[in-house]
Design an enzyme around this catalytic site. Structure first.
Site, PDB file in Angstrom:
ATOM      1  N   HIS A 135       0.808  -1.217   0.000  1.00  0.00           N
ATOM      2  CA  HIS A 135       0.000   0.000   0.000  1.00  0.00           C
ATOM      3  C   HIS A 135       0.846   1.273   0.000  1.00  0.00           C
ATOM      4  CE1 HIS A 135       0.379  -0.136   4.516  1.00  0.00           C
ATOM      5  NE2 HIS A 135       0.436   1.167   4.355  1.00  0.00           N
ATOM      6  N   ASP A 165       0.055  -7.592   1.436  1.00  0.00           N
ATOM      7  CA  ASP A 165       0.463  -6.195   1.543  1.00  0.00           C
ATOM      8  C   ASP A 165       1.981  -6.054   1.612  1.00  0.00           C
ATOM      9  OD1 ASP A 165       0.124  -3.469   1.577  1.00  0.00           O
ATOM     10  OD2 ASP A 165      -0.247  -3.338   3.726  1.00  0.00           O
ATOM     11  N   SER A 238       4.692   2.490   7.961  1.00  0.00           N
ATOM     12  CA  SER A 238       4.299   1.356   7.136  1.00  0.00           C
ATOM     13  C   SER A 238       5.458   0.884   6.269  1.00  0.00           C
ATOM     14  CB  SER A 238       3.123   1.739   6.228  1.00  0.00           C
ATOM     15  OG  SER A 238       1.941   1.846   6.956  1.00  0.00           O
TER      16      SER A 238
END
Length: 502
Positions: A135, A165, A238
């Site tokens: 992402h 992901d 992230s």
């Protein structure tokens, strides 16, 4: 950085004060007892119990570990283009409205605008392979990484995997780059974990905590198996690494739980044992090929286990095999409960999905399952998991209206033969009315669902359904097991039975 230490200090001081008071109280009691029984006061005092408070244990500093790994942690900057439309799109304006012509002319043309976002990543080889989240780089047109020494390098996306992901990038500056290694051991709950990343674009930030839990399913995908950590991570973390106390990677920081958008001490990381295999596949082929047997599966609840006469609620219940898929070719049917793969026990559907996916296509596997109370085996060759398809529910005119169809008060539903309801097909019973407080509604049955089986028998009429309910009662079942088709696909629902038939 010192605030946590200061925050703990008052509690430790209070503990010591309480300990001192306890020791003095015990000593006073001993003196009193000694005086009462004629013992020397000094002896009684010497033998009084003492209470000590052990100081909090832990590493004195993470500085040495951070010095070793920080050069391999990178900040990732991404540019992408997205389409934007008028905020008035979708609103109906009258042709007489003075704004009608304006928005008719200018408001419906998609406009592309450039967006910029940031994340984190880490280098896993001297030749510049970088791991991050999917992402972070999804839809990217330009990706740039910033090294700890201040250099900025363009990066190429080698491959991505939406289901876990994860993404793999490649950078090069003609020299060997600092890198970090995957851990070969799984962390235990309570082990130290260190998160390094780029929160809010600050870069090079380090936080520490412990592994709070393992095997978390947060609804992010079909293969959720997250580590839960309390090392604070925020937006921009992230794709960054979570290290153990040896400086090896135990997870890839991916998500947080937060009502406010900032860290509240609940973060989630993809564990190394999942990430390592996915990244290896991306490096080799640029994509991940997963095994597939072609079944819709669901958990075996205690009610379903009782309805099927099972001793355990472990396993994965087949709600529907797909036509032409490996499972159907091997003879597996709706209602079968898969309990093992290649002799290894399966506890739940998520474990079955992960196990089959990890084996990859074209592998021959032995499936153990239970049908009608008997254990059976089937050999099948795994297919390749197809691309995800989006299922959309469509509203149908169910007919009947409120109170329509034949009523079954024992389940709290009204049903009508599917052949009599437009668009419902020719098999089963359509739920045309349902009591929101009834047993069926409480278990997830909805208006528009089609009941195709009850108690393992095909149902096309109210008599078929009531017969299955009566049969379940005679067998001493507390629930009747319904096989239901809905907009979301097929599934089994165990509906509790009343003492008397409806």
């Amino acid at each position: 950085m010192h605030q946590p230490i200061f925050a703990r200090s008052p509690r430790l001081t209070a503990d010591r004060r309480r300990a001192s008071r306890l020791a003095l109280t015990a000593a006073s009691a001993a003196i009193a007892l000694g005086a009462a029984f004629g013992a020397p006061v000094g002896t009684a005092f010497a033998e009084a119990p003492s209470v000590t408070v052990a100081p909090a244990s832990g590493p004195a500093s993470f500085a040495d570990i951070v010095d070793r790994v920080k050069g391999a942690v990178v900040a990732i900057k991404v540019k992408a283009y997205e389409e934007s439309r008028s905020p008035f799109e979708g609103q109906e304006l009258s042709p007489d409205d003075p704004m009608y012509r304006f928005f008719k002319r200018f408001g419906e043309t998609p406009q592309k605008r450039m967006t910029q976002s940031q994340g984190s990543g880490f280098i896993i080889s001297a030749d510049g392979y970088v791991v991050t989240n999917n992402h972070v780089v999804e839809h990217a047109t330009d990706v740039e990484i910033s090294l700890e020494d201040g250099r900025n390098l363009p990066a190429k996306v080698i491959g991505t995997d939406k289901r876990t992901d994860l993404a793999l990038l490649k950078v090069s500056d003609g020299n060997k780059l600092p890198y970090v290694e995957w851990s070969n051991t799984q962390p235990r709950v309570g082990d130290w974990v260190i998160a390094v990343g780029n929160p809010f674009g600050l870069g090079g930030s380090v936080t520490a905590g412990i592994v709070s839990a393992r095997g978390r399913d947060i609804g992010a995908g079909p293969y959720d198996d997250f580590l839960q950590i309390d090392a604070p991570v925020n937006r921009g973390n992230s794709g960054g690494p979570a290290f153990d106390s040896h400086g090896q990677i135990v997870g890839v920081n991916t998500a947080i739980y937060s009502p406010s958008g900032g860290s509240v001490g609940i973060g989630f990381a993809i564990p190394t044992e999942v990430a390592k295999d996915v990244i290896a596949a991306l490096k080799e082929k640029g994509s991940v090929s997963r095994g597939w047997i072609g079944v819709k599966i669901q958990p075996v609840t205690p009610e379903i286990a009782d309805s099927l006469g099972l001793k355990s609620s472990k396993g994965a219940l087949i709600a529907q095999p797909q036509k032409g898929a490996p499972a159907e070719a091997a003879g597996l049917k709706a209602g079968d409960v898969i309990t093992a793969v290649n002799g290894e026990k399966i506890d739940n559907p998520r474990e079955l999905a992960r196990r089959i996916a990890a084996m990859g296509p074209n592998k021959i596997v032995d499936i153990t399952y239970i049908r009608s109370g008997a254990e059976k085996n089937a050999k099948l060759t795994l297919g390749k998991l197809p691309e995800e398809k989006e299922a959309r529910a469509e509203e149908e005119d169910l007919g009947g209206g409120a109170g329509g169809g034949a009523q079954l008060s024992s389940l709290g539903i009204g049903v009508a033969p599917a052949a009599q309801v437009p668009g419902a097909g020719g098999e089963g019973l359509v739920v045309v009315d349902i009591d929101p407080s009834g047993a069926a509604a409480q278990k997830g049955l909805r208006r528009g669902d089609v009941i195709v089986e009850a108690g393992g028998q095909t149902v096309n009429s109210r008599a078929d359904l009531t017969g299955a309910i009566d049969g379940a009662r005679k067998e001493g079942r507390r629930s009747v097991l319904l096989r239901v088709k809905s907009a979301d696909g097929a599934k089994f629902i165990a509906v509790p039975l009343k003492q008397s038939a409806g």
